[in-house]
Design an enzyme around this catalytic site. Sequence first.
Site, short mmCIF file in Angstrom:
data_model
loop_
_atom_site.label_atom_id
_atom_site.label_comp_id
_atom_site.label_asym_id
_atom_site.label_seq_id
_atom_site.Cartn_x
_atom_site.Cartn_y
_atom_site.Cartn_z
N PRO A 269 0.81 -1.21 0.00
CA PRO A 269 0.00 0.00 0.00
C PRO A 269 0.85 1.27 0.00
CG PRO A 269 0.15 -0.90 2.21
CD PRO A 269 0.95 -1.81 1.33
N GLY A 270 0.42 2.24 -0.77
CA GLY A 270 1.06 3.56 -0.72
C GLY A 270 0.06 4.54 -0.14
N ARG A 307 -2.45 16.33 -8.48
CA ARG A 307 -3.56 15.38 -8.60
C ARG A 307 -4.88 15.99 -9.07
NH1 ARG A 307 -5.55 12.49 -5.24
NH2 ARG A 307 -5.50 10.47 -6.27
N CYS A 337 0.97 29.54 -14.23
CA CYS A 337 0.33 30.08 -15.43
C CYS A 337 -0.26 28.95 -16.28
CB CYS A 337 1.29 30.96 -16.20
SG CYS A 337 1.60 32.47 -15.28
N TYR A 365 1.29 10.99 -3.23
CA TYR A 365 1.40 11.56 -4.57
C TYR A 365 1.26 13.08 -4.57
CZ TYR A 365 0.82 6.62 -5.26
OH TYR A 365 0.96 5.27 -5.15
C1 LIG Z 1 1.92 2.50 -7.13
C2 LIG Z 1 2.05 1.11 -6.74
C3 LIG Z 1 1.54 0.68 -5.51
C4 LIG Z 1 0.82 1.58 -4.55
O1 LIG Z 1 -0.45 1.98 -4.98
P1 LIG Z 1 -1.39 2.83 -4.01
O2 LIG Z 1 -2.62 3.07 -4.82
O3 LIG Z 1 -0.68 4.09 -3.67
O4 LIG Z 1 -1.63 2.04 -2.80
C5 LIG Z 1 1.74 -0.64 -5.18
N1 LIG Z 1 2.39 -1.49 -5.99
C6 LIG Z 1 2.89 -1.10 -7.19
C7 LIG Z 1 3.63 -2.07 -8.03
C8 LIG Z 1 2.73 0.21 -7.60
O5 LIG Z 1 3.22 0.59 -8.78
#
Ligand SMILES: *Cc1c(COP(=O)(O)O)cnc(C)c1O
Length: 410
Positions: A269-270, A307, A337, A365
């Site tokens: 997870p990110g 975003r 701009c 992000y």
């Molecule tokens: C970007 C990415 C993630 C994380 O995705 P999220 O939507 O931020 O949780 C996990 N695995 C891979 C391979 C990614 O490219």
Amino acid sequence: MELKNNVYKIDGLNVLDLCNEFGTPLYVYEGKTIERQYNKLAEAFKDVNVKIKYACKALTNISIMKYLHNLGSGLDTVSIQEARLGILAGFKPDEILYTPNCVSFEEIQMAVDLGLSINLDNISILEQFGHTYGNTVPCCIRLNPHIMAGGNQNISVGHIDSKFGISIYQIPLVKRVVDACNINVTGLHMHTGSDILDADVFLRGAELLYNAAANFPNLRFMDFGSGFKVAYREGDVTADIAGIGKKISKSFKAFCRDYGRNLELWFEPGKFIVSESGYLFVKTNVIKQTTSTVFAGVDSGQNHLIRPMFYDAYHHIVNVSHPKGTKRIYSVVGYICETDTLGYDRQMSEVKEGDILAIHNAGAYGFSMSSNYNSRYRPAEVLILNGKAHLIRKRESFEDLTRNQILIEI
Ligand SMILES: *Cc1c(COP(=O)(O)O)cnc(C)c1O
């Protein structure tokens, strides 16, 4: 961030004081929220041998990575540079998964030399990998289960036209390459994209991976990627992590029994880990009323948070200087701009010039996708831990803009 007695605070600190001390625009991350999200996920999967690999492309600051390492996280990286930052932050190479796409074979060799776990996502690279390393270096294979996650093609990466992964239908060819080169496949991976709400998407992908596993007797782990949906606006439905955890753990345990070995279950997870922890604080430079719109023009923009313009993403915005004013409608725009809209038609407490606005969900992000467009400096970053503010990145200065430029004799 919470509002108490008309004052917005993060972990007890007045956010206006933070903006005074560190200046604006300013990225602020709350450690407590990162910990809460990490623990929520770990807790949901406590019945299986779960490993969380924080996908650091969401927020690559080395202090954030170090904090996650202290919480027990591993790391998911998409470039050799991210992996090197991870090592700098304290991760051991074998805690880092390297999941590149369309990189050179030389970069993959560098990753092997660093000792990273390697995740391969196309057959041509798999062949080169096999010819070079045979069974001396284990690898994971990224499969594309062709499952649509969420509605947005730009954030869903599992669909049929996606450039990511090896199609699940190509397993027979993968198997041929693996056997011919004697490759040691120790993991199978899928990542279908962001904004997954329910367990069913994971489960459909999981079933396909379970079936594929029959071809690979040496598996140590399965990586189900990421995509847990987080709330961006009030009332947004979010992924039911506990529910997802129960269902997936159950199916994974059944799979392990059939497979005959207890595998580790990995997630990467990110957004889920860092999105809600972060705020971008900006200062209102001007209020501009046109015939149809009232604009609040701020000292930041798509150069710092792309975003809204890039994905049409909604980021909640509040006036932290005057929380209780009369509600009015604004378009919050940046100083770049370009159209540069951060929030369109927002009801906010009346905004006066000089007011500080907080843009929510700026942890993931945000900074990591920022740029120097319009030759603006990237903001400072602050991490709040136990009620104390730590500067974790200095604001850029003019030297940062010129550092690599060469003024030639003409
Ligand atoms: C970007 C990415 C993630 C994380 O995705 P999220 O939507 O931020 O949780 C996990 N695995 C891979 C391979 C990614 O490219």
